[in-house]
Structures are given as C-alpha cells and as structure tokens.
Design a protein around this motif. Sequence first.
Motif, short mmCIF file in Angstrom:
data_model
loop_
_atom_site.label_atom_id
_atom_site.label_comp_id
_atom_site.label_asym_id
_atom_site.label_seq_id
_atom_site.Cartn_x
_atom_site.Cartn_y
_atom_site.Cartn_z
N CYS A 1 48.70 75.97 -69.95
CA CYS A 1 48.86 76.88 -70.91
C CYS A 1 47.39 77.37 -71.49
O CYS A 1 46.40 76.46 -71.69
CB CYS A 1 49.52 76.16 -72.12
SG CYS A 1 49.84 77.14 -73.48
N HIS B 1 46.42 78.37 -74.08
CA HIS B 1 46.04 78.23 -75.59
C HIS B 1 45.47 76.78 -75.65
O HIS B 1 43.99 76.82 -75.62
CB HIS B 1 47.56 77.99 -76.35
CG HIS B 1 47.22 77.65 -77.69
ND1 HIS B 1 47.95 76.71 -78.59
CD2 HIS B 1 46.29 77.89 -78.55
CE1 HIS B 1 47.51 76.56 -79.56
NE2 HIS B 1 46.41 77.31 -79.85
N ARG B 2 46.01 75.79 -75.53
CA ARG B 2 45.47 74.54 -75.69
C ARG B 2 45.38 73.61 -74.24
O ARG B 2 45.01 72.43 -74.46
CB ARG B 2 45.88 73.76 -76.73
CG ARG B 2 45.45 74.32 -78.27
CD ARG B 2 44.25 73.62 -78.90
NE ARG B 2 44.64 72.28 -79.35
CZ ARG B 2 45.49 72.09 -80.38
NH1 ARG B 2 46.02 72.94 -81.01
NH2 ARG B 2 45.67 70.73 -80.53
N GLY B 3 45.75 74.17 -73.24
CA GLY B 3 45.90 73.56 -72.13
C GLY B 3 47.13 72.87 -71.51
O GLY B 3 47.02 72.25 -70.27
N ARG B 4 47.86 72.57 -72.34
CA ARG B 4 49.07 71.75 -71.95
C ARG B 4 49.79 72.31 -70.88
O ARG B 4 49.78 73.58 -70.54
CB ARG B 4 50.20 71.93 -73.24
CG ARG B 4 51.22 70.79 -73.33
CD ARG B 4 52.63 70.93 -73.78
NE ARG B 4 53.29 69.92 -73.79
CZ ARG B 4 54.25 69.39 -72.85
NH1 ARG B 4 54.34 70.24 -71.79
NH2 ARG B 4 55.02 68.28 -72.94
N CYS C 1 55.56 77.63 -73.50
CA CYS C 1 54.79 76.24 -73.66
C CYS C 1 55.46 75.32 -74.67
O CYS C 1 55.85 75.94 -75.66
CB CYS C 1 53.47 76.38 -73.82
SG CYS C 1 52.42 74.86 -74.42
N TYR D 1 54.45 73.33 -76.64
CA TYR D 1 53.63 72.78 -77.66
C TYR D 1 53.56 73.56 -78.86
O TYR D 1 54.08 73.31 -80.02
CB TYR D 1 52.22 72.67 -77.18
CG TYR D 1 51.23 71.47 -77.93
CD1 TYR D 1 51.82 70.89 -79.09
CD2 TYR D 1 49.95 71.43 -77.68
CE1 TYR D 1 50.95 70.06 -80.02
CE2 TYR D 1 49.25 70.62 -78.24
CZ TYR D 1 49.75 69.88 -79.33
OH TYR D 1 48.84 68.86 -80.00
N HIS D 2 52.78 74.90 -78.81
CA HIS D 2 52.90 75.83 -79.99
C HIS D 2 54.00 77.00 -79.44
O HIS D 2 53.76 78.09 -80.12
CB HIS D 2 51.62 76.23 -80.29
CG HIS D 2 50.48 74.94 -80.38
ND1 HIS D 2 49.95 74.47 -79.40
CD2 HIS D 2 50.36 74.39 -81.51
CE1 HIS D 2 49.24 73.60 -79.82
NE2 HIS D 2 49.37 73.24 -81.00
N LEU D 3 54.83 77.13 -78.51
CA LEU D 3 55.69 78.08 -77.97
C LEU D 3 55.06 79.35 -77.45
O LEU D 3 56.00 80.45 -77.44
CB LEU D 3 56.41 78.40 -79.38
CG LEU D 3 57.34 77.02 -79.92
CD1 LEU D 3 58.26 77.45 -80.98
CD2 LEU D 3 58.00 76.29 -78.73
N TRP D 4 53.82 79.41 -77.08
CA TRP D 4 53.30 80.55 -76.38
C TRP D 4 54.22 80.84 -74.98
O TRP D 4 54.68 79.82 -74.49
CB TRP D 4 51.97 80.40 -75.79
CG TRP D 4 50.83 80.62 -76.63
CD1 TRP D 4 50.84 80.46 -78.05
CD2 TRP D 4 49.40 80.93 -76.38
NE1 TRP D 4 49.66 80.62 -78.78
CE2 TRP D 4 48.69 81.11 -77.59
CE3 TRP D 4 48.79 81.51 -75.43
CZ2 TRP D 4 47.34 81.46 -77.57
CZ3 TRP D 4 47.45 81.78 -75.48
CH2 TRP D 4 46.72 82.00 -76.54
#
Length: 438
Positions: free
Chosen positions: A89, A91-94, A109, A111-114
Amino acid sequence: MAVETGRRTPTQKLAEPDLGTELIPKERYLSPEFMELEWGRLWTRVWNLVGPVSDLQDVGDYFVFEIGPESIIVIRSETDRVRAFYNACQHRGRRLREAGSGHASELQCPYHLWTYGLDGRVTWAPDADDFPQGDPIGSKCLAELRCETWNGWVFVNMDPGAGTLRDFLGPLPEHLDPYDFEAQYHLVEDISMLWDCNWKVGVDAFNEVYHVQGIHPELLSFTDDVDCPVDILGHHSRFLFRVGYPSPRWTDELARREGYRDRHQVTAMMRVIMEGAGLDADAFDGRLDDVRPALFKAKREHGRRNGLSYDALTDEQLTDDFHYFIFPNITLNISADHFWFFRHRPHPTDPERMFWEYQTYVRLPAGVDPPPRPDRIDCVFGDGTEQKLHLALQQDAAAAPPVQAGMRSRGYEGLYLAHQERRIRHFHRVLDEYLSGG
Ligand code: FES
Ligand SMILES: [Fe+2]
C-alpha cells in the motif's frame, strides 16, 4: 504475446556452443552472499513466470506471487489486460493481500482503508483532504511492474529497463506455440512442496537423465536415457526423451533379473503405456523395440476416436517427453495428453531451502468441460503429500536433500559434469551472465 499455431515444433538437432569444462563451485548452493547476488542481479532482472492465465479468467481475478522479499499481485484489470503490482500500500506500506488468489472489484488496504482501482490508482481514502502533500485520490498509484503473457503463462519483470519477453524467450515460441497450452490443456493438480535444498539443486535434478539408472531403474524398459538429444535454445534448453522405447541399459541380464525372457520381451510397464494409447498389448506380436512406431499409429487413432486434437503435433510428440527448461527456473515435461510444470522457487531467507512447485495440466477432448480448478496444496516433503506424486517424482524429491547435505562437506568442491549433463552447465553459464551484470 500471441501464439502462432499451425507450425510444427522443430526436432532437428542444433549445433551446440562450447560450454567449457570447469568445475561448478559449490558455494552457489550454500552461501547467503550468493543468494543476495542472485536476488539483486537475477530475480529482479529476469522475466519470472508467475502463473497461468487460466487463473485470471474474469476481470478482478488475481493471485499473489511471492519471490525473495517481494510479493506481487497479478490481476486481470481489463478483459484484455493483465497487470502486476508490488503488494505494498502506498500509504504506510502494508501488504494489500496475503498469499493466495481471489477476486476483487477493487483493492482495499485493510489498515486505513485506502482503496485502489484495478488500474492501481487510489480511488478513495478516508479524510483524503488531510494530506498536506496532496490528495492521494487519483494521484497515488500502486507501483506497477512489467507484465506480459505468452502461451497461457503470465510473466513479470521487476526491471523497467529489461528487454521484451519475446527477446527473452528467444526460440521458445517456435518450439512451444504448437502446443497452444492455454487452449488445449487444463490444470488438474497444484502442489507446492518445501524441499531442503537450494533451488538450483531442483533445476539441476531435472536437467539431465544421467540419474535414471540410479534412482529410476524401473523406467529403463520403456524410456531411452542414452540417446537423448540436447538442444541449447538461447538462455533455455531442452532434451527429447524417448518414451515407448527401451534404454540400451535395459540388457538381457537386467530383463532376466526382472523375470523376463530377454530384453526384447514387452514388459509390464510398457504394456501400461500401450493400453493407454489404445493398443491391445496381448495382440501385439512385436519386440520391445517395435512398440514405439506402433504407438505413434495407435495414438493418432485413439486421438481421432476420442476427440483429442493432435493435428499440430508430430508422431514423436505423441509418445515422447519433450522436456524444456525455461531459464531460470521452469521445467516442462510435455507429452500429447498432459504436461508437468515444475517451478523451482528460492526460499526467501534460506539458501538451503526451496519451494518445488508442481502442476499437472491435461488435454481434454473437444466439448468436455474443464474440471474445477484444484485447490493448491502447500506442504513439506516428508509429510506424506509426496505420495500423490508419480513414483519417479517421489524419487527425484527424495534425492534432492542428500545432494544439498553432501555439498556442505569440506570434502566436496563442486559439480564435475558429464557431457550428457551439459544442460546443467549451460544453465549455470546463463546464470553467471546475469550475475556478472552481462
Ligand atoms: S497502510 Fe494501507 S491504508 Fe494505511
Ligand atoms: Fe528424475
């Protein structure tokens, strides 16, 4: 890349390059430094065969391919397009998806739903206007890799400057297009097995037939492990392994030891092959050497009767194992009715382990619906799953870890190869070209 059918697979023996005689040093099978070098100069630069197109039939179908530290999502983004994205992702790489396969109308994603469209662009993110460096919607994308398809396979390349897949494949399309794998064959078995050896022990094991007399003696009455022509095909290679014909190593003495009159008597194993081709073994009055021409004829008739299209194949392709190696890690054992696909995938952290991935594809008569895709079995050699394999493959799998173990010895320096093992030498030469940056 389109498949050109209507041609015949070349069978003429080619002139061979001089491959030298040097020992192949054993360190390449053992050392973490060599594994690092392979990551930086081979796996991140070569065209990797990641999976069958048949796993991506509908828009949104995807699978995750893992190699080294990388995880790659391969997805059908449009009816006529397959894409590959690094599984990270923006955003933060998940990781967006775990290993496996599935269907998605978008990639969200956890994690933060991007949320990403199938073209990799961010289509939605919570509080998208809270990013002082710019709204990610429409501007941020998953990192995409080069991705091309050929003959039922998806390939990816992590190197943006790499040549085309066609250049990489060299003469292989001329050889393998006549099989038209995507249209003619269907996946029926899918196993990934952890082996305790370097991935190149797996490659080497299937690039020679010198070991047949040692670990597969039961093959000698119906396969020819001596007159087995080798061809070097650019970065790749093949041999033509005659099936339905006895080895010169199948002697009178050996035949008698197995309970036969002499080496000419048709053996039980050969009878199985004859019956599979629709040939009446009881009515056959020839010798063992006469079976193969009879098989050619029987097999064509058998195909006609059963709606199996062999028109693009030569007589030899109806019986023999057309055995191709696609550099760096794909082995194909191809016959008219089925083929075995092996991928020798490196372990992400341990140079002394590998994943041996095995798939069987079968040719189906016209009009017969393909069976549902089998679930993939992830296993470890020795857990019992290997008993699903053909006996010869069980023997090959059992032979690999002791090779790795022996290589660790202070008393072993490297591979001392016979001429008939020259596909191994060629493979290591091409590997060295990659590793030297050539
Ligand atoms: S890491 Fe993917 S949305 Fe935050
Ligand atoms: Fe073998």
